[in-house]
Design an enzyme around this catalytic site. Sequence first.
Site, mmCIF file in Angstrom:
data_model
loop_
_atom_site.group_PDB
_atom_site.id
_atom_site.type_symbol
_atom_site.label_atom_id
_atom_site.label_comp_id
_atom_site.label_asym_id
_atom_site.label_seq_id
_atom_site.Cartn_x
_atom_site.Cartn_y
_atom_site.Cartn_z
ATOM 1 N N HIS A 42 11.784 47.077 15.786
ATOM 2 C CA HIS A 42 11.504 45.684 16.580
ATOM 3 C C HIS A 42 10.453 45.060 16.334
ATOM 4 O O HIS A 42 9.678 44.714 17.169
ATOM 5 C CB HIS A 42 11.793 45.741 17.911
ATOM 6 C CG HIS A 42 12.341 44.636 18.541
ATOM 7 N ND1 HIS A 42 13.367 44.401 19.378
ATOM 8 C CD2 HIS A 42 12.080 43.226 18.197
ATOM 9 C CE1 HIS A 42 13.605 43.109 19.660
ATOM 10 N NE2 HIS A 42 12.804 42.424 18.995
ATOM 11 N N GLU A 78 17.447 50.201 22.774
ATOM 12 C CA GLU A 78 16.163 50.580 22.381
ATOM 13 C C GLU A 78 15.259 50.501 23.489
ATOM 14 O O GLU A 78 15.387 49.645 24.489
ATOM 15 C CB GLU A 78 15.899 49.312 21.449
ATOM 16 C CG GLU A 78 15.815 48.045 21.694
ATOM 17 C CD GLU A 78 15.439 47.004 20.672
ATOM 18 O OE1 GLU A 78 15.923 46.942 19.341
ATOM 19 O OE2 GLU A 78 14.331 46.372 20.725
ATOM 20 N N ARG A 105 19.292 41.188 17.625
ATOM 21 C CA ARG A 105 19.374 42.158 18.741
ATOM 22 C C ARG A 105 20.285 43.179 18.861
ATOM 23 O O ARG A 105 21.132 43.254 18.101
ATOM 24 C CB ARG A 105 19.895 41.337 19.922
ATOM 25 C CG ARG A 105 18.774 40.194 20.679
ATOM 26 C CD ARG A 105 17.512 40.907 21.416
ATOM 27 N NE ARG A 105 16.737 40.054 22.066
ATOM 28 C CZ ARG A 105 15.570 39.780 21.262
ATOM 29 N NH1 ARG A 105 15.321 39.957 20.147
ATOM 30 N NH2 ARG A 105 14.821 38.855 21.836
HETATM 31 C C1 DGY Z 1 11.847 37.776 19.993
HETATM 32 O O1 DGY Z 1 10.935 37.092 19.802
HETATM 33 O O2 DGY Z 1 13.039 37.202 20.488
HETATM 34 C C2 DGY Z 1 11.801 39.065 19.098
HETATM 35 O O3 DGY Z 1 12.732 39.621 18.941
HETATM 36 C C3 DGY Z 1 10.727 39.592 20.059
HETATM 37 O O4 DGY Z 1 11.408 40.053 21.366
#
Ligand code: DGY
Length: 334
Positions: free
Chosen positions: A294, A276, A247
Amino acid sequence: MSLTQAPSPVRPKVLVARRIFPEGLARLEEHCEIDYNDQIHPLSNAELANRLADKQGALVTGSEQVGTQALSQASQLQIISNIAVGFNNFDVAALNAKHVFGTNTPDVLTDTTADMAFALLMATARRVCETEHWLRAGHWQNWELGGMLGVDVHHSTMGIIGMGRIGQAIAKRGLGFGMNILYHNRTQLDAATEQACQAQYVALETLLRQADHVVLVMPYSAASHHLIGREQLALMRPTATLINIARGGIVDDAALIEALQKKVIFAAGLDVYEGEPKLNPGFLTVPNVVLTPHIGSATAKTRHGMMNLAIDNLLAGLAGKRPPNLINPEIWKA
Ligand code: DGY
């Protein structure tokens, strides 16, 4: 309606907060009355609050912020289902206060996301993106013995921070590359799991000092905010890479850009960023970083799997059953 006809059952009202695949919408429409935000950008907190006011359920993604404001008018809400494994966009205390179930989508994305960590690792260590841009720009004139040298992945030491399902899947991939695996986690794994991953638990500082490749896979929380900043980057080897598929916010992006500029570390591969989809523009000025938007779980099969699991969770909760992936079991039957 004749007097003998049974009244049609009341269909729960559900907000689908982002565009989803058509078959998911069709599945939901069989059971629910849908308020569909057929858009790729997230609803603001105020819009979310408005549209949740008359709903019993909602399907959201990791970009919608489900906290006190979003829930402020939600007097009938029973369940919010996240199409993501990470749920740092959910304020669990706020959900509990309103007795709303929250769910996520674990397991279906484990291997796809672990593959992405490896894709970034390989691209970063072997300068795949940097050299491709250089080639496309017409700079390639000669094969050079000392040209575009990267660092090895095979038989190196990988340090995984966050050793849940995805971290373990990354470790197992590393074994295929003959890597030595170190890990750091909130809690040490049991001996059988450590053995299966051939991974050694070490302190964070030891991992940062010893790993050739540091891979971040832990959840974001107040405790992991800026876990990797200037001080931690300085502990890493000048030949090391840093891979973040976890993250934004776990890494201090400004400190990382400075470390990449000053070659404090060799390179970084990033799929997630602070704030982001906005990006610190400094990243665009350094060549030794691979940047992806991402896409850790972004294969057709996995994204369909995530959507369907999120719908399973939502429909179970609306039917009064325990959703398979409940994140706040403390309020179940409480
Ligand atoms: C998750 O599943 O946490 C991915 O990062 C998509 O947000």
